[in-house]
Scaffold this motif. Structure first.
Motif, short mmCIF file in Angstrom:
data_model
loop_
_atom_site.label_atom_id
_atom_site.label_comp_id
_atom_site.label_asym_id
_atom_site.label_seq_id
_atom_site.Cartn_x
_atom_site.Cartn_y
_atom_site.Cartn_z
N MET A 1 0.87 -1.12 0.07
CA MET A 1 0.00 -0.06 0.05
C MET A 1 0.99 1.19 -0.19
N LEU A 2 1.89 1.30 1.13
CA LEU A 2 2.68 2.51 1.02
C LEU A 2 3.52 2.68 -0.18
N GLY A 3 3.80 1.57 -0.87
CA GLY A 3 4.96 1.60 -2.00
C GLY A 3 3.85 2.08 -3.26
N ASN A 4 2.59 1.77 -3.31
CA ASN A 4 1.72 2.28 -4.40
C ASN A 4 1.56 3.84 -4.33
N ILE A 5 1.36 4.31 -2.90
CA ILE A 5 1.27 5.72 -2.70
C ILE A 5 2.50 6.36 -3.09
N VAL A 6 3.62 5.91 -2.66
CA VAL A 6 4.79 6.68 -3.26
C VAL A 6 4.99 6.62 -4.73
N ARG A 7 4.77 5.62 -5.35
CA ARG A 7 4.79 5.47 -6.73
C ARG A 7 3.67 6.69 -7.32
N TYR A 8 2.56 6.76 -6.86
CA TYR A 8 1.46 7.76 -7.15
C TYR A 8 2.08 8.98 -6.79
N LEU A 9 2.55 9.30 -5.93
CA LEU A 9 3.15 10.79 -5.60
C LEU A 9 4.38 11.05 -6.66
N ASP A 10 5.09 10.13 -6.89
CA ASP A 10 6.25 10.36 -7.85
C ASP A 10 5.81 10.67 -9.21
N SER A 11 4.65 9.93 -9.53
CA SER A 11 4.32 10.09 -10.92
C SER A 11 3.74 11.52 -10.97
N VAL A 12 3.00 12.29 -10.00
CA VAL A 12 2.93 13.71 -9.89
C VAL A 12 3.74 14.61 -9.99
N VAL A 13 4.83 14.13 -9.17
CA VAL A 13 5.95 14.99 -9.33
C VAL A 13 6.84 15.10 -10.77
N ALA A 14 6.77 14.00 -11.32
CA ALA A 14 7.10 13.59 -12.67
C ALA A 14 6.37 14.68 -13.78
N ARG A 15 5.15 14.97 -13.48
CA ARG A 15 4.31 15.59 -14.29
C ARG A 15 4.14 16.97 -13.90
#
Length: 230
Positions: A1-15
């Motif tokens: 769960m935490l890993g999914n949240i981190v990946r999502y936040l990183d995807s936003v930062v990338a955009r």
């Protein structure tokens, strides 16, 4: 769960170049709108429609983003800023980005039976601010909808749509940018001439027409001058 949240936040930062850290992204209304929608959608699928609507109503008041509990949304969906409306039968793929004041709206079914009424956005679509996508149309993978465009027909994969009613910029799909493009509207690609460029073209056309008229007038007056000489 935490890993999914981190990946999502990183995807936003990338955009989005604005946040300096993942913590800032946690304050984005689009992130919270998606969080509450996941809960509302689960309640909707469990036929707990009133509770789903209650969660949706709360989220709309907090985030100024209205996502119907029935809408289907994939991974890494990002709404930048907010003031967006997404209808019940909308379907959104993975890595889709939507900017402020966008509507994924429905059209009135001609048979009077509510069915698929809202758009489908496939993976990696970018929708610019103020765009309106209306009806059960499909926006193909990697397509870009320019700011304030109005789309009422299917959009092919990789196309860039601009204007009211939206039309393709005629940029070949093979030339699509492989990197993420902020705001969904290319500024350095051969889409349309700039305002000053178009004005210069019109001024040249007017000057050419005036020269032709002067030449025609000269040709008409020449016989009269010849007669006066005789």
């Amino acid at each position: 769960m935490l890993g999914n949240i981190v990946r999502y936040l990183d995807s936003v930062v990338a955009r989005d170049p604005a946040p300096r850290s993942r913590w800032e992204v946690l304050l984005y209304p689009g992130v919270w709108a998606l969080f509450w929608h996941r809960i509302a959608h689960a309640l909707f699928n469990a036929d707990l429609f009133f509770l789903a609507r209650a969660v949706n109503h709360f989220a709309r008041g907090v985030t100024a983003i209205d996502i119907h509990p029935g809408a289907k949304i994939g991974r890494n969906f990002f709404i930048d800023h907010g003031f967006t409306v997404i209808g019940e039968t909308a379907e959104i793929g993975d890595n889709v980005t939507i900017y402020q004041c966008v509507t994924l709206g429905g059209s009135n079914p001609t048979n009077g039976v509510g069915g698929k009424r809202h758009p489908t956005l496939e993976d990696n679509v970018i929708v610019g601010s103020g765009a309106q996508i209306i009806g059960p149309v499909t926006i193909g993978r990697r397509a870009r909808i320019g700011a304030s465009a109005v789309v009422t027909e299917d959009v092919p994969e990789g196309a860039t749509m601009i204007g009211v009613k939206a039309r393709s910029t005629l940029v070949k799909a093979e030339t699509w940018a492989k990197e993420f493009m902020p705001y969904g509207t290319p500024c350095k690609e051969p889409c349309e001439p700039t305002g000053n460029q178009r004005v210069d073209e019109l001024e040249r056309e007017i000057a050419d027409l005036r020269a032709r008229l002067d030449a025609m007038q000269e040709a008409r007056e020449e016989p009269a001058r010849e007669n006066e000489r005789w």
